[in-house]
Design a protein around this motif. Structure first.
Motif, mmCIF file in Angstrom:
data_model
loop_
_atom_site.group_PDB
_atom_site.id
_atom_site.type_symbol
_atom_site.label_atom_id
_atom_site.label_comp_id
_atom_site.label_asym_id
_atom_site.label_seq_id
_atom_site.Cartn_x
_atom_site.Cartn_y
_atom_site.Cartn_z
ATOM 1 N N ILE A 1 0.846 -1.199 0.000
ATOM 2 C CA ILE A 1 0.000 0.000 0.000
ATOM 3 C C ILE A 1 0.879 1.246 0.000
ATOM 4 O O ILE A 1 0.624 2.218 -0.704
ATOM 5 C CB ILE A 1 -0.926 0.026 1.236
ATOM 6 N N VAL A 2 1.956 1.199 0.812
ATOM 7 C CA VAL A 2 2.876 2.339 0.867
ATOM 8 C C VAL A 2 3.538 2.534 -0.497
ATOM 9 O O VAL A 2 3.585 3.650 -1.018
ATOM 10 C CB VAL A 2 3.963 2.095 1.943
ATOM 11 N N ALA B 1 2.464 1.656 -3.335
ATOM 12 C CA ALA B 1 1.500 2.103 -4.340
ATOM 13 C C ALA B 1 1.315 3.613 -4.276
ATOM 14 O O ALA B 1 1.059 4.255 -5.294
ATOM 15 C CB ALA B 1 0.169 1.399 -4.151
ATOM 16 N N SER B 2 1.474 4.192 -3.069
ATOM 17 C CA SER B 2 1.300 5.644 -3.013
ATOM 18 C C SER B 2 2.485 6.368 -3.647
ATOM 19 O O SER B 2 2.418 7.563 -3.891
ATOM 20 C CB SER B 2 1.042 6.122 -1.581
#
Lengths: 175, 637
Positions: B373-374, B376-377
């Motif tokens: 998730i990190v 992806a940002s």
């Protein structure tokens, strides 16, 4: 100092929260990007699949004209679905070559008889060797290759009505 | 009618949760004991109503009521009754209802059975429990109503994902959820204790059984889930470091740490702040797990609903509950008197080491799970897989095993380093012997260390029973011995599986044979089979080993509703391992793919898991009996 440390768990959680919240509201990117785009085709030489039609070598993609390379098989159902679209691309003057994966001559001949034959050349890849070298994970897949043998586009899965425009454009830009 | 009754029960339960919270606040803030006295009965009724709503939903699934949207979307009238029953929670809304049902029942159980906690702390605890419940009732009622009608009614349902059509579905989610949500009790205890500033041995003794119960179910749920994935997915693996598996592992790690630190608090009045922190973290991990599964933020086999709105709702609840509890912790814990201190070489020291190592593993798993998730940002798409987790968490887990072997052999408060060496001599000898013996069959670094340490731990775990009167040894000591032995057994299974598994993929015609490990497997033929709601191609295999031969029938199953195929593996369990067979695709020329594994001692993994849970159960019974006895003694004194 001690009092300050007590707030550390909350701070860590706030950070975590920020990361997750940002992840939640960013539109998910589910598109699989091709690793082949911009790279030359691997070298290969495949024997002919059906009588009367030549086999396929990587050299034939270096003739100066962009071509489509379609990876297909007679045993693959989406390949039947995309056959009419390939025929349409052919009538638009785009040359199409194919690699038949793990297939037999009679089965391919039957497939072409039933679904039409848009292909200039068909190579037989009985062990999926070239398919793997192409970075293709399944059938059907279609590559747009420019006149120097460089992949400019890869479409994973069957070609649909709405893919035709982007394929034609990619071919035009590759000229 | 039934759907409306279910919805009404759910609304009433939600209203009672609000009432429970309000009465707890008035009872504590205003010191109104008469109001506080009503908190217990309200909590019980709230749990009963939630359970009623769940029962009515199950009834709708069993009767295939196709006027209910959830039934239409997730069931089919031709499904066997067990999957209609279990299908009630094999979907987003139903599983969230199961979640709040267990939450409500846990609160009710606390209200009925918890007698040792001071009344004020108990009321605060039930108030915290009601706060959690309130948010999740709102979530169900406003964004995930399981009882929504469909007009006009559908002729039949869309069916249940065939991977879920397995007896495992009846057992795994309720067990795991009981563990997950059972940890809410520890969370509420911690919040209650922070509110009343009452953190001490008495509080720890009251909390311990509840943590144990949740932990036992969590252990069983993870073990069952692992075995289910092993035989149902047909990949031959038993743990994939899938985000959702991690989501169940993280609360388990935190709860295991909590279980050990609460013992320090109960016995020695140490680790006060840390124990409170762990109680908050354990249930926070449960909620984060629920969020990861339910929001679809991570790609996983378990992530059913990809719905940012629902994800945002749960995330908001997380922010309120976890953030609130951590803020309360920061504001209040400074006013809780520090507990007693101890020597580094002591039982407490061992337990602190255990806690630190468990926390590090928890951190690694959390980072690995959230890293995609990190990333992806920052525009990078990636997934974190087994190589990271095995490399990062493996060595620390082995260090933990070493601590686990030594810890129980240490004395409370302080111990002589020299005396300790004498006590651990035998386990160390066992480790060294195993390590040297294994050099001859070199299994790779981690499996080698794992098998050697498992041997040492097995010896060390029974060491607390040496030279003791076995009949006067308390039952919870047996519980600890059994649980630690279970870890050794499970570890041996994991290491053996990763080191000695043999795998082959062959294409064979009928009559041909393939070899894997000690077995020769012959394909006798393929025939079609019809099941209740599926048809299948079934292979007849004969597995021969020496003079013994056994028939195995792996299937390639096709489901009509929804149209999908699954691989049903066939497994032959021997004393020294399992033969795992999967039927693959035909090649069109009369040959069939067969995937065969020989997995030596793989069954030990789950056998160990069951031993661990059993150890927990013994410990629970032992603690409860001792407490009852001391209560009786106190009443006589």
């Amino acid at each position: 100092m001690k009092r300050f440390a007590l707030w550390a768990p909350l701070a860590i959680f706030a950070l975590l929260f920020a990361v997750v919240a940002s992840g939640l509201f960013r539109p998910a990117d589910k598109v699989v990007r091709s690793a082949m785009v911009g790279k030359p085709l691997p070298d290969f030489a495949l024997p002919a699949m059906v009588p009367g039609k030549p086999g396929l070598t990587s050299a034939s993609f270096k003739g100066g004209q962009p071509r489509l390379l379609n990876v297909f098989a007679s045993w693959c159902v989406p390949c039947i679905a995309e056959a009419p679209h390939l025929m349409r691309l052919k009538t638009m003057g785009i040359p199409i070559d194919a690699i038949a994966i793990r297939d037999t001559t009679p089965a391919i001949a039957g497939f072409l008889r039933r679904n039409g034959d848009p292909y200039a050349r068909i190579g037989s890849d009985t062990a999926s060797r070239v398919q793997l070298a192409l970075g293709s994970s399944g059938v059907p897949e279609t590559f747009v290759v420019d006149g120097r043998g460089i992949v400019v586009k890869q479409i994973i899965g069957d070609i649909r009505e709405d893919n035709i425009g982007e394929i034609v454009q990619a071919v035009r830009e590759a000229r | 009618m039934i759907a409306e009754a279910g919805l009404a029960a759910l609304w009433l339960a939600g209203a009672l949760a609000a009432l429970q919270l309000a009465m707890a606040v008035i009872g504590i803030a205003r010191g109104r004991d008469d109001v506080a006295a009503a908190v217990r009965p309200v909590a019980i009724v709230q749990g009963v109503l939630a359970a009623l709503a769940m029962a009515l939903l199950i009834n709708l699934f069993l009767n295939s009521d196709m006027s209910v949207k959830l039934v239409v979307e997730n069931s089919h009238s031709a499904k066997p009754w067990l999957y209609k029953f279990a299908g009630a929670w094999g979907n987003h809304e139903g599983s969230m209802l199961l979640w709040v049902t267990i939450l409500g029942l846990a609160g009710g159980a606390v209200a009925i059975f918890e007698r040792s906690l001071p009344e004020r702390t108990l009321v605060a605890t039930l108030g915290a429990q009601a706060t959690i419940a309130l948010g999740f009732y709102a979530f169900l009622l406003f964004s995930s109503n399981p009882f929504a009608r469909l007009t006009p009614a559908a002729p039949d349902g869309l069916g249940l994902n065939p991977l879920l059509q397995d007896p495992g579905l009846a057992f795994h989610p309720p067990t795991l959820y009981t563990g997950y949500v059972g940890l809410s009790v520890a969370f509420s205890f911690a919040v209650g204790a922070l509110v009343t500033r009452d953190v001490g041995p008495g509080f720890a003794k009251a909390m311990r059984p509840w943590v144990l119960i949740a932990w036992i179910f969590l252990t069983l749920g993870i073990t069952a889930g692992s075995y289910w994935a092993y035989y149902e997915l047909g990949w031959g693996g038993w743990w994939f470091w899938d985000p959702v598996e991690n989501a169940s592992l993280m609360p388990w790690l935190a709860a295991t740490a909590l279980l050990h630190s609460v013992t320090v608090l109960a016995t020695r009045d140490g680790l006060r702040a840390w124990t409170i922190m762990l109680a908050v973290v354990a249930f926070s991990m449960s909620m984060i797990g629920t969020f990861l599964v339910r929001s679809g933020i991570l790609t996983s086999v378990h992530a059913f609903a990809v719905d940012p709105e629902r994800g945002a709702f749960i995330l908001a609840l997380l922010a309120i509950y976890i953030g609130g509890a951590l803020a309360l912790f920061a504001a209040r814990i400074g006013t809780v008197r520090a507990g007693t201190t101890f020597d580094p070489v002591s039982r407490e020291g061992g337990l602190v080491a255990n806690n630190l190592l468990l926390s590090v593993i928890l951190g690694i798993v959390l980072i690995g799970t959230l890293y995609p998730i990190v990333a992806a940002s920052f525009g990078v798409q990636l997934s974190v897989g087994p190589p990271f987790f095995n490399k990062a968490a493996g060595p620390i887990a082995l260090a933990l095993v070493a601590v686990m072997a030594v810890g129980p052999l240490l004395r409370w408060r302080r111990d002589e380093a020299r005396a300790v060496v004498g006590r651990v001599a035998l386990p160390i000898a066992a480790t060294v012997v195993a390590a040297v013996a294994l050099l001859f069959v070199w299994p790779g670094v981690l499996p080698w260390a794992g098998l050697s340490l498992a041997a040492g731990l097995a010896v060390a775990s029974v060491a607390p029973l040496w030279k003791r009167n076995l009949r006067r040894t308390p039952m919870f000591t047996y519980g600890m011995v059994l649980a630690h032995l279970g870890i050794a057994v499970s570890l041996a299974g994991m290491a053996s599986d990763s080191a000695f598994t043999r795998e082959t993929l062959v294409a064979v015609r009928a009559g041909e044979a393939a070899r894997v490990g000690p077995y020769s497997v012959t394909l006798d033929g393929i025939s079609p089979v019809i099941g209740e709601n599926w048809s299948a191609l079934e292979a007849q295999l004969t597995a021969t080993r020496g003079d013994d031969s056994t028939r195995l029938h792996p299937q390639l199953r096709f489901f009509a509703n929804p149209p999908t195929s699954t691989n049903e593996s066939a497994i032959l369990t021997a004393l020294d391992g399992q033969l795992y067979t999967v039927l693959g695709q035909p090649d069109g020329q009369g040959r069939w793919q067969l995937r065969l594994w020989w997995k030596p001692f793989v069954t030990l993994i789950w056998f160990g898991g069951v031993l661990i849970a059993l150890g927990g159960a013994l410990s629970l019974v032992g603690r409860l009996r001792r407490e009852r006895r001391s209560a009786v003694r106190a009443a006589w004194a």
